[in-house]
Structure formats: structure tokens, C-alpha cells
Scaffold this active site. Sequence first.
Site: not given
Length: 350
Positions: A236-238
Site C-alpha cells: 500500500v502506497k500512502q
Amino acid sequence: MTDIAQLLGKDADNLLQHRCMTIPSDQLYLPGHDYVDRVMIDNNRPPAVLRNMQTLYNTGRLAGTGYLSILPVDQGVEHSAGASFAANPLYFDPKNIVELAIEAGCNCVASTYGVLASVSRRYAHRIPFLVKLNHNETLSYPNTYDQTLYASVEQAFNMGAVAVGATIYFGSEESRRQIEEISAAFERAHELGMVTVLWAYLRNSAFKKDGVDYHVSADLTGQANHLAATIGADIVKQKMAENNGGYKAINYGYTDDRVYSKLTSENPIDLVRYQLANCYMGRAGLINSGGAAGGETDLSDAVRTAVINKRAGGMGLILGRKAFKKSMADGVKLINAVQDVYLDSKITIA
């Protein structure tokens, strides 16, 4: 090695000495050289996905650490090619985007189908490719802030990519369609053996309240991460959390007072740890974005972000604009400084 404490300046003690009293680190699935065998072996991904994840881990300066340094250059679509590459016109040529990732010792280069397809025969065997499947573009007027599929999973597979990525604007009117599209795309990617990465971004004007931008609140971004893991994101890129209390401010949705009293604090490491907790406690890896290019503070800002991510239990950094808007030599230097954070054994999990 980079002098990390000097770059952190007055924040050095707060970040390097912080002890997390919220979610204990022993409850997390932390990065490491054995992450695939220790964590991913439990899930339902086909063996080829595990192989390709290990390929990511075994590439570049961070090979064997379990951490990821990814160069993302999809801004030619998202922000226009002119705005992205005018500072360094050599990056209009996709070859130089890939060369920057190789020279900097990145684990992976992420870009559009067109960029990577144009040089895939020359480079797909030299550095892992991550093909971004969907984009927002700013040529249509007025801008609707929607994500449109530009490529198929099969196109990414056929060029030799080991991973695919996509963005969902959680909270937007279009998000439910995007969830359906990307859930199906990730299912197909796993069938073909590719790793899946979700840009789990928030997008709604209501998330800005009384001068505070809650698009980067720990509680709202945490829920976006949970939804990303729900549809099968391996990573997950956040955006890094900068505040908290988005649910309370907009007075919508469901939360619990213990999110703010027990599971988070004002320290940015604890805010990012809450983001990670929502990634199934690290069963899906959390990488934070490097943010916009800001000039003289880019190096210190990038190192600060890396320290927070690592000490929170994150898996690495995906940093683009701060690097490719500089000369190639300076871009390599900046990316290497970020990698030095993950290579420094003295910077431990909080």
C-alpha cells in the site's frame, strides 16, 4: 553513509529516540530479508507472486533487507509532461527514467505503460518494472479527479513487469467504480504472478475543514489502507500522516475514541504506525510517498520521511519528484540518502 541526525536537525531526538507506547512492535509483521517466507507464505497468492516479490527484495542497494526504494515517474500523465520534465528535458526520454532508477540502486521503477513499454526489451531484465494501470490527467476540462484505466494487466505482463499499480480516490464519488475495476485487475494480476501495489489516496473536498487538510489524517488514511488491503494490495502506497482526527472533524463515518487516546499520539511515528496497523498489521507492506519537490529542503525532508516510515514499521519509500526534478547526479544522491536510512542498523523499529 549519510549523516542522518544532522539532516534531521532539531527533530533528531524526537524521531530517533522515540519509543512507541501505542501499538507494540511485536504485534506487527515487520520487513526483513525473510518477509516472503515469514509473512506472505500464509496468504493465497500463487507461487509466482512470491517469486516476483522476492525479486523486488533482491534488487538494488537495499537487496536482502526487506525494504523497498521505488522510483515512480507517472507524473507525465498526472501533472503533464511539460510541468514534470521541463526542469530536466532528458526525462522526456523514458530511457533516462529507467537509467535513474538503475543508477540510484532502486528495487523497482514504476511508470506508465507507454514509458516502460517503449524500453522494455532493453531494460525489463535489468530492473523490475511496475506498470501503473490507471491515471488522472489534467488536460480534460474541468478536471473531474477521476482515475481512468490506460492499460491492461495483460499488457503489463507481456512486457515483463513483475508488478502492477493503481490509484483509488477513496471518498470520491467515483471510488466505488474504481474499487470494482482495481479489485478485478488485482485478481488478474495475481493469477499471472504479479505483485499488486495500490496508491490508496483520499479525495473529497469535505476532507478539508477549518483550514486543515484531513486528506493526510492518520485515521482517514488508515481506513483507506484497510480498504486497499481488502481488495488484495500486496503493498500500500500512502501519503505520510500529518495530522489526525479527520473522522471527528468532518463528523461522518465511524471511529472510536481509543483510536486517538490509545492507538495514536502526536508523534509522526505513531501516526504512521496506525497507518501500518490498518495494512493488516503489516501483512500488506506500507510504503510512504516522498511528496512534491520543494527545493533546498528536499534532502532533509526525504530523509525525515524515511526515518518515520522505518521506525513505524513501514517497508520503504516511493520517491519521484524530489529526485527527477534535479540533475541525475543529485537525484541519485538524494535517493541514496533515503536508502542509507534503511541500511543504518542504528535506526531501529520504535
